[in-house]
Design a protein around this motif. Structure first.
Motif, PDB file in Angstrom:
ATOM      1  N   VAL A  72      19.958  -2.451  23.634  1.00  0.00           N
ATOM      2  CA  VAL A  72      18.638  -2.785  23.110  1.00  0.00           C
ATOM      3  C   VAL A  72      17.619  -2.563  24.221  1.00  0.00           C
ATOM      4  CG1 VAL A  72      17.182  -4.569  22.095  1.00  0.00           C
ATOM      5  CG2 VAL A  72      19.627  -4.491  21.550  1.00  0.00           C
ATOM      6  N   GLN A  73      16.641  -1.747  23.941  1.00  0.00           N
ATOM      7  CA  GLN A  73      15.592  -1.472  24.931  1.00  0.00           C
ATOM      8  C   GLN A  73      14.526  -2.572  24.864  1.00  0.00           C
ATOM      9  OE1 GLN A  73      12.594   1.581  24.069  1.00  0.00           O
ATOM     10  NE2 GLN A  73      13.009   2.479  26.067  1.00  0.00           N
ATOM     11  N   LEU A  74      14.221  -3.167  26.017  1.00  0.00           N
ATOM     12  CA  LEU A  74      13.145  -4.159  26.110  1.00  0.00           C
ATOM     13  C   LEU A  74      12.034  -3.583  26.979  1.00  0.00           C
ATOM     14  CD1 LEU A  74      11.895  -6.962  25.688  1.00  0.00           C
ATOM     15  CD2 LEU A  74      13.220  -7.756  27.665  1.00  0.00           C
ATOM     16  N   LEU A  75      10.916  -3.232  26.343  1.00  0.00           N
ATOM     17  CA  LEU A  75       9.737  -2.767  27.064  1.00  0.00           C
ATOM     18  C   LEU A  75       8.788  -3.953  27.230  1.00  0.00           C
ATOM     19  CD1 LEU A  75       9.098   0.559  25.101  1.00  0.00           C
ATOM     20  CD2 LEU A  75      10.284   0.295  27.290  1.00  0.00           C
ATOM     21  N   GLN A  95      15.086  -9.187  14.893  1.00  0.00           N
ATOM     22  CA  GLN A  95      16.337  -8.831  14.232  1.00  0.00           C
ATOM     23  C   GLN A  95      16.330  -7.371  13.771  1.00  0.00           C
ATOM     24  OE1 GLN A  95      18.001 -11.783  11.417  1.00  0.00           O
ATOM     25  NE2 GLN A  95      16.115 -12.966  11.737  1.00  0.00           N
ATOM     26  N   ARG A  96      17.465  -6.730  13.919  1.00  0.00           N
ATOM     27  CA  ARG A  96      17.638  -5.383  13.384  1.00  0.00           C
ATOM     28  C   ARG A  96      19.117  -5.073  13.251  1.00  0.00           C
ATOM     29  NH1 ARG A  96      13.846  -0.886  15.691  1.00  0.00           N
ATOM     30  NH2 ARG A  96      12.458  -2.255  14.509  1.00  0.00           N
ATOM     31  N   LYS A  97      19.550  -4.771  12.022  1.00  0.00           N
ATOM     32  CA  LYS A  97      20.933  -4.356  11.734  1.00  0.00           C
ATOM     33  C   LYS A  97      21.963  -5.276  12.384  1.00  0.00           C
ATOM     34  CE  LYS A  97      19.719   0.523  11.132  1.00  0.00           C
ATOM     35  NZ  LYS A  97      19.958   1.914  11.596  1.00  0.00           N
ATOM     36  N   GLY A  98      21.760  -6.578  12.195  1.00  0.00           N
ATOM     37  CA  GLY A  98      22.712  -7.552  12.706  1.00  0.00           C
ATOM     38  C   GLY A  98      22.501  -7.987  14.134  1.00  0.00           C
ATOM     39  N   VAL A  99      21.589  -7.326  14.852  1.00  0.00           N
ATOM     40  CA  VAL A  99      21.286  -7.706  16.229  1.00  0.00           C
ATOM     41  C   VAL A  99      20.160  -8.748  16.212  1.00  0.00           C
ATOM     42  CG1 VAL A  99      20.400  -6.910  18.456  1.00  0.00           C
ATOM     43  CG2 VAL A  99      21.992  -5.477  17.156  1.00  0.00           C
ATOM     44  N   LYS A 100      20.385  -9.875  16.871  1.00  0.00           N
ATOM     45  CA  LYS A 100      19.385 -10.937  16.933  1.00  0.00           C
ATOM     46  C   LYS A 100      19.099 -11.287  18.390  1.00  0.00           C
ATOM     47  CE  LYS A 100      20.748 -13.281  12.628  1.00  0.00           C
ATOM     48  NZ  LYS A 100      21.172 -14.602  12.045  1.00  0.00           N
ATOM     49  N   ILE A 101      17.810 -11.222  18.764  1.00  0.00           N
ATOM     50  CA  ILE A 101      17.409 -11.615  20.116  1.00  0.00           C
ATOM     51  C   ILE A 101      16.254 -12.604  20.009  1.00  0.00           C
ATOM     52  CG2 ILE A 101      16.495 -10.834  22.334  1.00  0.00           C
ATOM     53  CD1 ILE A 101      17.960  -8.225  21.928  1.00  0.00           C
ATOM     54  N   GLY A 102      16.434 -13.768  20.609  1.00  0.00           N
ATOM     55  CA  GLY A 102      15.412 -14.800  20.570  1.00  0.00           C
ATOM     56  C   GLY A 102      14.476 -14.711  21.767  1.00  0.00           C
ATOM     57  N   PHE A 103      13.206 -15.002  21.517  1.00  0.00           N
ATOM     58  CA  PHE A 103      12.200 -15.028  22.576  1.00  0.00           C
ATOM     59  C   PHE A 103      11.546 -16.404  22.612  1.00  0.00           C
ATOM     60  CE2 PHE A 103      12.744 -10.585  21.696  1.00  0.00           C
ATOM     61  CZ  PHE A 103      12.585  -9.965  22.921  1.00  0.00           C
ATOM     62  N   ILE A 104      11.521 -17.014  23.794  1.00  0.00           N
ATOM     63  CA  ILE A 104      10.837 -18.283  24.007  1.00  0.00           C
ATOM     64  C   ILE A 104       9.658 -18.010  24.929  1.00  0.00           C
ATOM     65  CG2 ILE A 104      11.047 -20.658  24.846  1.00  0.00           C
ATOM     66  CD1 ILE A 104      14.115 -20.310  24.491  1.00  0.00           C
ATOM     67  N   GLY A 105       8.459 -18.435  24.544  1.00  0.00           N
ATOM     68  CA  GLY A 105       7.267 -18.139  25.325  1.00  0.00           C
ATOM     69  C   GLY A 105       6.612 -19.385  25.891  1.00  0.00           C
ATOM     70  N   VAL A 106       6.346 -19.373  27.205  1.00  0.00           N
ATOM     71  CA  VAL A 106       5.658 -20.484  27.854  1.00  0.00           C
ATOM     72  C   VAL A 106       4.600 -19.952  28.816  1.00  0.00           C
ATOM     73  CG1 VAL A 106       7.670 -22.010  27.729  1.00  0.00           C
ATOM     74  CG2 VAL A 106       7.298 -20.642  29.789  1.00  0.00           C
ATOM     75  N   THR A 107       3.640 -20.804  29.137  1.00  0.00           N
ATOM     76  CA  THR A 107       2.679 -20.510  30.195  1.00  0.00           C
ATOM     77  C   THR A 107       2.915 -21.498  31.325  1.00  0.00           C
ATOM     78  OG1 THR A 107       0.353 -20.116  30.707  1.00  0.00           O
ATOM     79  CG2 THR A 107       0.848 -22.027  29.318  1.00  0.00           C
ATOM     80  N   ALA A 113      21.574 -14.409  22.247  1.00  0.00           N
ATOM     81  CA  ALA A 113      20.847 -13.525  23.167  1.00  0.00           C
ATOM     82  C   ALA A 113      19.399 -14.007  23.257  1.00  0.00           C
ATOM     83  CB  ALA A 113      20.901 -12.088  22.660  1.00  0.00           C
ATOM     84  N   ILE A 114      18.971 -14.407  24.456  1.00  0.00           N
ATOM     85  CA  ILE A 114      17.662 -15.040  24.601  1.00  0.00           C
ATOM     86  C   ILE A 114      16.907 -14.456  25.795  1.00  0.00           C
ATOM     87  CG2 ILE A 114      16.444 -17.224  25.013  1.00  0.00           C
ATOM     88  CD1 ILE A 114      18.834 -18.665  23.754  1.00  0.00           C
TER      89      ILE A 114
END
Length: 589
Positions: free
Chosen positions: A36-39, A192-204, A243-244
């Motif tokens: 999974v590419q993360l830009l 989510q995409r085709k069974g792939v799940k990645i969670g994002f938690i955002g803080v300042t 995956a986080i």
């Protein structure tokens, strides 16, 4: 992997993730993993057009050890760079770590940053954390940027067009309402995409109230970054999301300012310091990668998590000059990221160079908003004989800092304007250089209102307050002690105020007390002085609590009005303003 190979790999980037226990030596099976590419990028600050002066360059270490400055940035090039990078990657996410808006140039700031949100929608941003500058205009304005609607005072800017808000979620996990205790906006998001799940938690950063005006954070609480992320990592795990990625608007200070510096030399994370290092070391291993910001620095580092496993920590400088490309290897069986593998092209910062084609839709967007801004933006307010460095100055005192403080003193020195004897300016409030030839290409040396706005976009009102000599000395000491000990914030000072800063010492002792003089006379601790500064500083912002003790406050014109009036009064086409020498603070190293 040998230690030498790990260091070499870290120089170009590492992947984020963790194999199942006991399987660390076995390569992941291709039929059960997917890349999974993360830009990512951070601290864009509404820089739709290429930033001017040194604010629009990045430093690159050359093979021979020398350093090269490369022009970079501008949303036309950022969008093109991201779209090119996505090619061949069926699984690609674009994320940001806050301060997309706020302290923006006039093209975005004049319209309360609607142009920037529109641009982020177009370039395909999927998710972002909030930064401290997202609170510059308060919670209601941040909510409007998320949900849409015309500005409550200025209305809609184009006939028949209503601002639709951000297509991507702003995450505010550690920002809660004082009354309800609930997060201001969503605390996390799942891609989510085709069974792939990645969670994002955002803080300042937890210290946002220290760097934003009191009105901007009224009614809000800012919580510990580590505790908040660890809390929501558990929540995501319970939902089956293993995956986080943490999007954190807090950052670090690499040992080098070059974007391609290896901050994992001699070992993982050894080349970086600052708040993010402590955060990274304490964040739960459930988090697989950290995308960070706030310090406007560039780094791709590996800092071990509490279990000792490598974890990437990245930041892409500021103003859209870089983007980071990270490969997350997702295991479909464990639903987690494989953090033991290393890939040379996987995690790295890339220059948003201006030699590539421009994204046509961004060119059209800029042209449309420029047309609306033109009557205000293009008005000449002064002339300069050369670049006047401000944001990009490499010394505690900048030439533009001298210009700004002199302008503030001049605007407030009259008895009926506050009676100021000196002026102080926080360095973080200087958002750009004044460039002799601006990126827009208008007449050399001409300073437009738009360029002045880019330097001072907050439109803070000038305050003049009574401070005793003892309080003034304390303010100077607070530049290099307390919250500012690790990362000094050297106030810019107006003409007549001089002192010595001894960097061979530590903390408050760096200020040589006997050297502090006003117009040649030593500061008298018992005497009262009238001191001008912007309202942010007068409220104790940037770690200067003593300034809140000032009395007999006078509120004057805005800092931007002071700057433009000074440029008009002290320059002309035949007599442009020269860059000051920046010799008011003597540095001992």
């Amino acid at each position: 992997m040998t230690a030498g190979a790990a260091v070499l790999a870290a120089a170009v980037g590492v992947t984020a993730t963790a194999l199942p226990a006991g399987a660390e030596s076995a390569p992941p099976r291709t039929d059960r993993t997917v890349d999974v590419q993360l830009l990512s990028f951070n601290d864009f600050h509404g820089n739709l057009e290429p930033p001017q002066g040194s604010s629009g360059t990045v430093e690159e270490i050359q093979p021979d050890g020398s350093k090269k400055k490369i022009p970079a940035g501008g949303v036309e090039y950022l969008a093109q760079s991201l779209r090119t990078a996505r090619k061949g990657h069926p699984y690609s996410i674009t994320a940001a770590a806050g301060d997309l808006v706020g302290a923006s140039p006039l093209l975005s700031g004049l319209f309360h940053d609607e142009p920037t949100v529109e641009a982020m929608n177009k370039l395909g941003l999927d998710v972002t954390s909030v930064g401290n500058h997202e609170f510059d205009e308060g919670r209601k304005e941040l909510t409007r940027l998320q949900k849409g609607g015309c500005h409550p005072k200025d209305g809609c800017y184009e006939d028949g067009k209503k601002f639709r808000g951000a297509d991507f979620p702003y995450l505010t996990a550690n920002v809660t309402d004082e009354k309800t205790g609930k997060p201001l906006l969503k605390p996390y998001s799942v891609w989510q995409r085709k069974g792939v799940k990645i969670g994002f938690i955002g803080v300042t950063l937890e210290g946002t109230p220290d760097v934003v005006s009191a009105d901007g954070v009224k009614g809000l609480k800012f919580h510990d970054e580590v505790e908040t992320i660890n809390k929501y990592a558990k929540v995501l795990n319970k939902q089956g999301v293993k995956a986080i990625v943490a999007l954190i608007h807090e950052g670090g200070l690499p040992a080098s300012t070059s974007y391609n510096y290896n901050c994992d030399s001699p070992g993982p994370g050894d080349g970086i310091s600052g708040p993010i290092t402590d955060i990274a070391k304490h964040l739960t291993p459930k988090v697989d990668a950290l995308v960070t910001g706030h310090t406007h620095q560039a780094y791709t580092c590996t800092i071990p998590d509490p279990s000792g496993r490598p974890r990437t920590v990245t930041s892409a400088a500021s103003f859209g000059k870089l983007y980071t490309d990270t490969t997350l290897t997702y295991d479909r069986r464990t639903h987690d990221i494989v953090r033991t593998s290393v890939k040379a092209p996987g995690t790295a910062n890339h220059v948003v160079n201006r030699e590539q084609p421009k994204a046509a839709d961004m060119t059209s967007l800029i042209a449309r908003w420029n047309k609306l801004a033109a009557p205000v933006a293009n008005r000449p307010v002064g002339h300069i004989s050369a670049d006047i460095a401000g944001r990009g100055a490499n010394a505690p005192e900048s030439p533009l800092g001298d210009v700004i403080t002199d302008a503030q003193l001049e605007a407030t020195k009259a008895a009926d304007k506050g009676g100021a004897e000196l002026a102080l300016m926080n360095p973080g409030g200087i958002r750009s250089d004044l460039a002799y030839k601006a990126s827009g290409g208008e007449g050399d040396g001409v300073v437009t209102y738009g360029e002045a706005f880019t330097v001072q976009p907050f439109t803070n009102m000038m305050n003049v307050i009574d401070l005793t000599g003892a309080q003034l000395l304390t303010a100077l000491q607070q530049q290099v002690s307390g919250p500012n000990a690790a990362d000094p914030k050297i106030l810019q000072v107006s003409k007549g105020l001089t002192y010595t800063l001894d960097m061979t010492k530590s903390g408050a002792d760096r200020i040589v007390k006997d050297s502090v003089k006003l117009n040649g006379a030593a500061i008298d601790p018992a005497k009262t002085y009238r001191v001008a500064m912007n309202e942010f500083l007068a409220g104790g912002g940037d770690g200067f609590p003593v300034l809140k003790e000032g009395k007999n406050k006078y509120v004057g014109a805005s800092d931007l009005d002071a700057l433009t009036a000074y440029l008009t009064a002290h320059s002309s086409a035949s007599g442009p303003l020269d860059p000051p020498k920046a010799d008011r603070i003597t540095i001992v190293k």
